[in-house]
Scaffold this motif. Structure first.
Motif, short mmCIF file in Angstrom:
data_model
loop_
_atom_site.label_atom_id
_atom_site.label_comp_id
_atom_site.label_asym_id
_atom_site.label_seq_id
_atom_site.Cartn_x
_atom_site.Cartn_y
_atom_site.Cartn_z
N PRO A 22 -16.46 -15.61 14.69
CA PRO A 22 -17.66 -16.45 14.65
C PRO A 22 -18.19 -16.68 13.23
O PRO A 22 -18.69 -17.76 12.94
N GLU A 23 -18.04 -15.72 12.38
CA GLU A 23 -18.63 -15.90 11.05
C GLU A 23 -17.99 -17.07 10.31
O GLU A 23 -18.59 -17.69 9.45
N GLU A 24 -16.79 -17.40 10.73
CA GLU A 24 -16.12 -18.51 10.07
C GLU A 24 -16.70 -19.86 10.53
O GLU A 24 -16.71 -20.82 9.82
N PHE A 25 -17.20 -19.85 11.76
CA PHE A 25 -17.63 -21.11 12.35
C PHE A 25 -19.11 -21.37 12.19
O PHE A 25 -19.54 -22.49 12.25
N VAL A 26 -19.88 -20.33 12.07
CA VAL A 26 -21.32 -20.50 12.18
C VAL A 26 -22.05 -20.28 10.86
O VAL A 26 -22.12 -19.17 10.36
N ILE A 27 -22.50 -21.37 10.29
CA ILE A 27 -23.45 -21.26 9.18
C ILE A 27 -24.66 -22.04 9.67
O ILE A 27 -24.61 -23.26 9.76
N PRO A 28 -25.71 -21.33 10.05
CA PRO A 28 -26.82 -22.01 10.72
C PRO A 28 -27.32 -23.23 9.94
O PRO A 28 -27.56 -23.17 8.73
N GLY A 29 -27.44 -24.32 10.65
CA GLY A 29 -28.00 -25.52 10.06
C GLY A 29 -27.02 -26.36 9.25
O GLY A 29 -27.35 -27.44 8.81
N ILE A 30 -25.84 -25.85 9.04
CA ILE A 30 -24.88 -26.59 8.22
C ILE A 30 -23.70 -27.03 9.10
O ILE A 30 -23.13 -26.23 9.83
N GLY A 31 -23.39 -28.29 9.01
CA GLY A 31 -22.22 -28.78 9.72
C GLY A 31 -20.99 -28.64 8.84
O GLY A 31 -21.02 -28.99 7.67
N ILE A 32 -19.94 -28.10 9.43
CA ILE A 32 -18.70 -27.94 8.67
C ILE A 32 -17.62 -28.74 9.37
O ILE A 32 -17.58 -28.82 10.60
N TYR A 33 -16.76 -29.34 8.59
CA TYR A 33 -15.71 -30.17 9.17
C TYR A 33 -14.39 -29.41 9.25
O TYR A 33 -13.98 -28.79 8.27
N TYR A 34 -13.77 -29.45 10.41
CA TYR A 34 -12.45 -28.87 10.60
C TYR A 34 -11.47 -29.96 11.02
O TYR A 34 -11.82 -30.84 11.82
N ALA A 35 -10.27 -29.87 10.51
CA ALA A 35 -9.27 -30.89 10.83
C ALA A 35 -8.60 -30.58 12.16
O ALA A 35 -8.36 -29.43 12.50
N SER A 36 -8.29 -31.63 12.88
CA SER A 36 -7.52 -31.48 14.11
C SER A 36 -6.84 -32.82 14.42
O SER A 36 -6.79 -33.69 13.55
N THR A 37 -6.35 -32.96 15.65
CA THR A 37 -5.64 -34.19 16.01
C THR A 37 -6.26 -34.78 17.27
O THR A 37 -6.51 -34.06 18.23
N CYS A 38 -6.53 -36.08 17.24
CA CYS A 38 -7.13 -36.78 18.38
C CYS A 38 -6.12 -36.87 19.53
O CYS A 38 -4.95 -37.16 19.31
N GLN A 39 -6.60 -36.64 20.72
CA GLN A 39 -5.73 -36.71 21.90
C GLN A 39 -6.19 -37.75 22.91
O GLN A 39 -5.84 -37.69 24.08
N GLN A 40 -6.98 -38.72 22.45
CA GLN A 40 -7.50 -39.71 23.40
C GLN A 40 -6.44 -40.74 23.80
O GLN A 40 -6.54 -41.38 24.81
N CYS A 41 -5.45 -40.95 22.91
CA CYS A 41 -4.25 -41.68 23.32
C CYS A 41 -3.12 -41.00 22.58
O CYS A 41 -3.34 -39.98 21.93
N SER A 42 -1.92 -41.51 22.64
CA SER A 42 -0.84 -40.75 22.02
C SER A 42 -0.55 -41.17 20.58
O SER A 42 0.48 -40.82 20.03
N ALA A 43 -1.48 -41.90 19.95
CA ALA A 43 -1.23 -42.34 18.57
C ALA A 43 -1.24 -41.17 17.58
O ALA A 43 -0.56 -41.21 16.56
#
Lengths: 281, 744
Positions: B48-69
């Motif tokens: 959790p400490e990696e994900f949670v910094i209160p009040g701050i949004g952090i961006y993590y990379a991933s891959t969209c799965q809404q279509c197969s592009a």
């Protein structure tokens, strides 16, 4: 309206930057939207729903024009500039127009608000103070672009059944009934960027943040930035296309040059410049 | 696992890096990493400490799965919740941009209608059970000690790639099943087949950003295509100075068609003749050289003279000449075929005729480039087709399966009625669906396994389209938050447990799919890691969201062949053509449960929340209907009743009913809303590829005498003379912004 306000000389607000106006603005956030590139895909609009906690109202209320789309893609079938409109088919496709609050510098919505819930910020934004709004709806009546959206109901009761509510952006509020709302140019992003710049003791840098719509636009048709910063991309575009604030009719050296503001003849001073759609005929 | 020695090549195969020998020559097996060691490195990926910094949004990379592009995404995570998705600027596919479906990914994830526990059919009802009970049932049916005959097990999925694909293949091998059907209702299977045959590359790169003219026979690049955002970003460049011209020929206006300089309606099924008519004109009137073509091809070209093409297509000779003239004057061009051309009885031949235009115009190598060869075939994209649906249905009819798994697709919703899928599925003793939602297919299954959302799960993906000619990305899908529901599981985890249940030794050592992926990354060939240490490589890949893979160089060929297109025949009792058009938004129906997308006005009709049929004003006048009136659209397979939207972007002989709605299940937002045109498709298949001919259905339409109103955005469809959307001509654009139209 206070007496001092009445006695003030406001004429400088009718002057363009080049004429020495607007000096007490910190920024004038504006846009340039290229209709030659806009494909009408609607990505910007959904990005706006995601960023700004826009309520889904459902079919019955949508049918009564109560949709809350701060940014909508209008689609027109006729093309007045290409002449006659009697072909059998839609030979040049459709005309798409992304419409969001034009952040008018002489906004017609502002003076009619009985409680000054809508006013102009030092960022050149037409802001809406939800806590102050009493829901008279005069502003939306007075908006020639029809870009203000009223909360006729407490949409939050039905719009985000759990756990959809967990997606809500904590950087801005969810609006309750009786309140007017509209595009803010993602003011929460502007705040974060300004605060960060202040903390780091520097000026805002063009491009360090942008609005949700501009960020996602697949063709980069939407550009956002500070019109008061002569080096910003958006200022450069306004300059390149010879579109100026402080006028009701653009006078260009090259009359053929693209670039206009919607309904600028109404002297609303919109801060959104559109570049004409192009068709090979 | 200890004491079990794995040979290097086998090891790489387990990890998905198996390939052709040449590729791996010189790649050293990482000397310091064994499976055991890889396992030891596993740390909780949810610290959790990696994900949670209160009040701050952090961006993590991933891959969209809404279509197969396979677009790269950044998820904004704040206080452990994912709030917003943006495009990953480093992605070769989407360059930081996303479409509306991608933007709505968070509403798939947080959807209130997700299933949260396994469900098992007991009697007539699906009832919630524990994972233990679900897995015990699976073990009984397909486990090691079951008497299942592997030949009688089938897996039916949507497009897939990456390590999930590697694991699934291993599982099917362990069961002894050779039946993996990969189905997408929206696909480009016919074009692929033609490209493979004529150009030697099934998915060449289309570079319309380099083209002076884009001529599309119904290819909806910006909408329902294999990579909508990729093509849209390219389109933005194509439209910048020097601005390319775009001509679209299709039965009903797509989003792409709405952006054309010239939109030309056409009767579905006559596109092949039109393409040959254009070739004929280019060769006979405009001096294009056909001497390199075989006698047979030249004979065929001669047969389709412009007068004949005009007669068949109803498009005037002058118009055909105008388009041919544009092809000549604006070079290089790019000519593409889409679903309306492919989805016919002779769609393959028509698509070949369209592709032949590229050969004759000399576009191959200029605006069509080789896509290279992805060196790890195990991970390469398995692109869906509708042929797999048809063969699956036919196998069901012959009662060939005892166990069927469904995943990533909803055939019970998208299959035409004539296939009798529901009835035939009733005869399959055990049907398992891995899904996030109780869709139509899950509803008829015997066991439903609730999946993690794509924003909670691990995975890797290899895009089918996009990337450069030199490299492509293996994109990484990482959880952007802790799973919402304890009793949902990841796809990879489920397949891994199935593998374990089969007692497949290579996989028994992995605690979960994450451990497997970590190991797979530890065993990445050095040519890819660039010598980075295991941990640095893994973390760098996660940050970037992708691993860049050097492609094996490919080269395009040019093997033009003769493809006779049959004459279009009228059907007096069913005089109209049905266009079951696909839209960016609802897609094949998978996004009908997303409230944002239900309330997003359709790009063409601006209708929300319901279905509509598009007809031409002349058709509407004949039937005596106006906007919002109900009509009946009837094929030989059934009828649907739907409100009309009248506009001039439809051929008068066509009625277009977009697919995506008409769900009988699939949650509160989708269920019972609109109609599904796919249900009434006629039994027409493409001759050569065996694909479902999506545009081959004939219908008759009648006034259902029910006045209504369409729920749509905007009161006026006309600018009423105001300067809302001002239009200038390309000539003016050229004068002021330069460039002309020739890139050369």
């Amino acid at each position: 309206m206070s007496l001092s306000n009445l006695l003030n000389d406001w004429t400088r607000y009718r002057q363009g930057i080049e004429e020495g106006g607007f000096h007490d603005y910190e920024h004038i956030f504006g846009m340039a939207i290229d209709l030659n590139k806009c494909i009408g895909c609607n990505a910007c609009s959904i990005a706006c729903y995601a960023e700004n906690n826009l309520a889904v109202v459902g079919e019955e209320k949508f049918a009564k024009d109560q949709g809350m789309h701060w940014l909508r893609i209008e689609r027109y079938w006729d093309e007045p500039d290409l002449g006659a409109d009697d072909q059998e088919f839609q030979e040049h496709g459709a005309s798409f127009l992304p419409m969001m609050c034009q952040q008018c510098n002489a906004a017609t919505c502002e003076p009619v608000c009985p409680v000054a819930a809508t006013y102009h910020t030092p960022d050149g934004l037409n802001a809406q103070v939800y806590n102050r709004c009493i829901g008279s709806r005069y502003c939306s009546n007075n908006c020639p672009y029809r870009l203000r959206y009223f909360n006729f109901y407490s949409y939050y009761e039905t719009s985000w059944p759990a756990p959809l509510d967990q997606q809500l952006n904590p950087d801005l509020s969810v609006r309750d009934k009786g309140v007017m709302e509209k595009c803010t140019f993602c003011i929460q992003r502007i705040r974060v960027a300004k605060d960060t710049a202040q903390r780091e003791e520097r000026e805002l840098v063009d491009g360090e943040f942008t609005t949700a719509c501009a960020q996602t636009c697949p063709t980069s048709a939407i550009q956002f930035g500070d019109l008061q910063d002569p080096n910003s991309k958006v200022s450069q575009l306004w300059k390149q296309y010879q579109v100026k604030l402080g006028t009701t009719e653009q006078s260009k050296q090259n009359k053929e040059l693209r670039g206009y503001r919607v309904f600028e003849s109404l002297n609303t001073e919109p801060c959104v410049m559109y570049l004409d759609r192009v068709r090979e005929v | 696992m200890s004491g079990h020695e794995i040979k290097r090549r086998d090891f790489l195969k387990v990890m998905g890096w198996g390939g052709v020998g040449a590729t791996l020559a010189g790649c050293d097996m990482p000397t310091t990493v064994t499976l055991e060691e890889g396992k030891e490195e596993v740390v909780s990926y949810m610290s959790p400490e990696e994900f949670v910094i209160p009040g701050i949004g952090i961006y993590y990379a991933s891959t969209c799965q809404q279509c197969s592009a396979g677009c790269g995404i950044y998820g904004r995570v704040r206080e452990g919740r994912v709030l917003k998705l943006e495009g990953n600027p480093a992605s070769q596919i989407n360059g930081g941009k996303l479409c509306q479906m991608g933007q709505a990914g968070v509403q798939t994830h947080y959807n209130p209608d997700r299933i949260t526990k396994p469900m098992l059919r007991k009697g007539k009802e699906l009832v919630e059970v524990s994972w233990d009970e679900a897995m015990a049932e699976l073990d009984k049916r397909v486990g090691k000690s079951s008497s299942v005959d592997g030949q009688r097990v089938a897996w039916f999925s949507g497009s897939m790639s990456g390590h999930q694909s590697v694991l699934l293949d291993a599982y099917l091998e362990s069961v002894g099943s050779k039946s993996h059907f990969v189905y997408e209702a929206i696909n480009s299977a016919v074009s692929r087949a033609v490209n493979a045959e004529m150009l030697g590359d099934a998915t060449p790169h289309y570079r319309f950003d380099k083209a002076a003219l884009l001529l599309s026979f119904g290819a909806d690049l910006l909408g329902a295509s294999s990579s909508p955002v990729h093509y849209s970003t390219q389109y933005g460049e194509f439209r910048s100075a020097p601005r390319g011209m775009h001509v679209q020929i299709e039965p009903s206006m797509s989003l792409t068609g709405a952006n054309a300089d010239l939109w030309q309606p056409v009767i579905p099924g006559t596109e092949g003749v039109l393409a040959y008519g254009l070739i004929n004109m280019l060769v006979n009137k405009m001096g294009y050289d056909a001497s390199g073509l075989s006698l047979e091809v030249r004979g065929l070209i001669g047969k389709y003279d412009p007068a004949y093409a005009a007669k068949v297509t109803g498009i005037s000779e002058e118009r055909i000449e105008k388009i041919a003239g544009l092809l000549k004057s604006k070079s290089p061009s790019l000519v593409l075929a889409g679903t309306s051309t492919e989805g016919q009885r002779d769609g393959y031949n028509a698509t070949a005729a369209v592709t032949l235009l590229n050969v004759i115009l000399g576009n191959v190598g200029k605006t069509i480039e080789s896509s290279g060869t992805f060196p790890f075939p195990q991970m390469a994209a398995k692109a869906g087709s509708s042929r797999d649906l048809l063969s699956f249905a036919s196998a069901l009819g012959k009662k060939q399966y005892d166990v069927v798994f469904f995943h990533g697709t909803n055939p019970v919703h998208t299959a035409p009625n004539y296939l009798g899928l529901v009835d035939n599925l009733a005869d399959v003793p055990f049907k398992v669906t891995l899904s996030m939602f109780l869709d139509e297919t899950a509803a008829v299954s015997d066991l439903v396994l609730p999946l993690l959302s794509s924003l909670e799960d691990w995975g890797t993906h290899v895009a089918d389209v996009g990337g450069s000619t030199q490299t492509t990305d293996v994109t990484i899908q990482q959880p952007l938050m802790k799973q919402l529901y304890d009793d949902t599981r990841g796809f990879g985890d489920i397949v891994l447990s199935l593998l374990k249940a089969r007692g497949v030794e290579e996989y028994t050592g992995f605690d979960d799919y994450y451990a497997y992926l970590r190991d797979a990354f530890s065993s990445t060939p050095e040519a890819i890691t660039g010598g980075l240490g295991t941990k640095a490589f893994w973390q760098g890949s996660l940050q970037k969201g992708a691993v860049s893979i050097q492609l094996d160089k490919g080269a395009l060929q040019s093997n033009p062949f003769a493809s006779e297109v049959s004459e279009h025949k009228a059907d007096p009792s069913y005089p109209m053509h049905l266009a079951p058009s696909a839209r960016l938004g609802m897609w094949d129906g998978r996004h009908a449960n997303i409230p944002w997308l239900q309330e997003a006005p359709d790009q063409i009709s601006k209708v929300v929340w319901e279905s509509w049929a598009e007809i031409h004003p002349s058709t509407a006048a004949k039937m005596g209907v106006t906007n919002g009136d109900m009509i009946k659209v009837e094929s030989r397979q059934g009828a649907i009743k739907v409100k009309v939207y009248v506009h001039r972007g439809v051929h008068p002989n066509v009625v277009a009913v977009p697919m995506g709605r008409g769900h009988e299940q699939y949650g509160r937002y989708a269920k019972g809303r609109g109609v599904n045109p796919l249900k009434i498709l006629s039994q027409v298949t493409e001759n050569k590829t065996g694909e479902l001919a999506l545009y081959g259905t004939r219908v008759k339409v009648s006034n259902a005498s029910d006045k209504g109103t369409l729920i749509h955005m905007g009161d006026s469809e006309s600018q009423v003379g105001r300067k809302l959307v001002s239009t200038v001509t390309a000539e003016v654009f050229k004068n002021t912004e330069g460039g002309g139209n020739s890139v050369a």
